[in-house]
Design a protein around this motif. Sequence first.
Motif, short mmCIF file in Angstrom:
data_model
loop_
_atom_site.label_atom_id
_atom_site.label_comp_id
_atom_site.label_asym_id
_atom_site.label_seq_id
_atom_site.Cartn_x
_atom_site.Cartn_y
_atom_site.Cartn_z
N PHE A 121 2.42 11.90 -1.11
CA PHE A 121 2.26 11.39 -2.47
C PHE A 121 3.60 10.90 -3.04
N GLY A 122 4.26 10.09 -2.26
CA GLY A 122 5.53 9.51 -2.69
C GLY A 122 5.86 8.31 -1.84
N PRO A 123 7.02 7.70 -2.08
CA PRO A 123 7.38 6.44 -1.40
C PRO A 123 7.90 6.67 0.02
N VAL A 124 7.04 7.19 0.88
CA VAL A 124 7.42 7.50 2.26
C VAL A 124 6.36 6.93 3.20
N SER A 140 0.82 -1.22 0.00
CA SER A 140 0.00 0.00 0.00
C SER A 140 0.85 1.26 0.00
N ALA A 141 1.99 1.20 0.69
CA ALA A 141 2.84 2.40 0.79
C ALA A 141 3.66 2.64 -0.47
N PHE A 142 4.13 1.57 -1.11
CA PHE A 142 5.13 1.75 -2.16
C PHE A 142 4.68 1.33 -3.56
N GLY A 143 3.47 0.78 -3.70
CA GLY A 143 2.95 0.52 -5.03
C GLY A 143 2.87 1.80 -5.84
N PHE A 144 3.39 1.77 -7.06
CA PHE A 144 3.51 2.96 -7.91
C PHE A 144 4.14 4.12 -7.14
N SER A 197 -5.00 6.57 -2.59
CA SER A 197 -5.32 5.52 -1.63
C SER A 197 -4.09 4.94 -0.94
N ALA A 198 -2.90 5.44 -1.25
CA ALA A 198 -1.67 4.86 -0.72
C ALA A 198 -1.65 4.88 0.80
N GLY A 199 -1.21 3.78 1.40
CA GLY A 199 -1.14 3.68 2.86
C GLY A 199 0.16 4.27 3.37
N SER A 200 0.18 5.58 3.56
CA SER A 200 1.41 6.25 3.97
C SER A 200 1.60 6.28 5.48
#
Length: 521
Positions: A424-427, A318-322, A328-331
């Motif tokens: 809105f990034g890989p964090v 959820s956090a790092f997909g795309f 919807s990203a689980g940050s």
Amino acid sequence: MTTIAIPPFKNEPFIDFTQPQSAKAMEEAIAKAKADLGREYPLHIGPEKRFTDDKIVSVNPGDLDMVVGYVSKADRELAEEAMQAALAAFESWKKVPAAERAQYLLRAAKLMRERKLEFSAVMVLEAGKNYAEADVETAEAIDFLEFYAREMIRLDSINETMPLVQLAGETNRLRYIPLGVGIIIPPWNFPNAICVGMTAAAIVAGNTVLLKPASTTPVMAHKFVELMEEVGLPAGVLNFVPGSGAEIGDYLTSHPKTRFISFTGSKDVGLHISELAAKTAEGQIWIKRLVAEMGGKDGIVVDETADLDAAAQAIVTSAFGFQGQKCSAGSRAIIVESVYDAAVEKIIRLTNKLQIGLPERNFPIGPVIDKSSYEKIMGYIEIGKTEGKLLTGGGKAGGNGYYIQPTVFADVDAKARIMKEEIFGPVLAICKAKDYREAIAVYNDTEYGLTGSFFSQDDERIAEALETMHCGNLYINRKCTGAMVGAHPFGGFNMSGTDSKAGGYDYLLLFTQAKATSVRK
């Protein structure tokens, strides 16, 4: 156009790229897409294709030397021409029977299904998606076309399926009729699925539209416009007007003839559109309707009864997909203290397995979309270093593009910026809670309310979470990304938007108005 029997809706299957033949087919599709690199794309205004000197340059975010295409850019004068074309087309399009309008979507779905890899390949190059992310998105675009076609037919037959009370001597009917001309403003992160879904819903309901795509992914949007032209959609129903949000976006939003605006993007832009749309322009005779999805600060809550392996995998996916570039990203991960250390260890182990590289070579992690996003994310990473314990990542990654290492911060305070603000990034920010109720309270402590997940094996706690976690899409014991059309109507609460539930059974109502008639004889 002949009406045909339509089978029940069924979600489009995904391609398994672990199969060598599937991976090879995608490689061939990417090679074919590269043959179109540097092509020029026109505006579509009514029946005319217009090339302009001023162009949007679409660049591959994973290979900055690669120009995907040059897309003509509309100014206010051209936007006004497109508005007039849409107004003229509406007068005839609104009279086309619903079943006939639906056939255009079904034909488009059939062609997109036949060219699935072709559409996905463009996203690999223009949006930086790996094979699976691109394929899932193309499947979703097909689903939207199929689903909304059926929905329009259902709404058109509402008097048969949900008849009104018939009073003595009266014939009472309810019809859903189109609104008028709408402005479609889709996001760059789902340049096929969301662009297709927003546009298809509006036009199948009998409206005509001006499509203003995101400036980072306009080639993908044009590919859809070409598809609709190929299936014979009448000229002027779908007008393609890429351009500056500050110039033509504001102009069209404020236009007195604009009946509705359908927007997906950031909170700040969505609120700006809402403010403009609320003002009554001279000559305007209606209240403009806004359909908006504006992002989220989504999270996954894990209690001490949870399957930690499943939870950790869901958190990382959820956090790092795309690259975390999903609303919807689980940050955020909020984990009960008794299993906190064990869960964090599993999360770090999975994160460190992720490889970074060119999407066209199908690396799990690719680039973020552009320089502005890259700089914003790197800024948040620096903030995170002052707010939590950096466990992995934390810097840029190699490559001729906007590559950032998947980054995990632990021991983050619930009030920290990286726990509250959309990055809105890989964090990923991880927070500790004393128990599941405190974890849910931390999850709810946000201005957003889009997606969330709760991992537990306790039925009573699950029931409580279902009632108390405040978001539009809540998942139990699974990741918080990956809504499926028809199964997970998608849209959020609070600053996440108007909870418009794309892919649901009430979505088309937002693009129609109900007219009740009573005839006495």
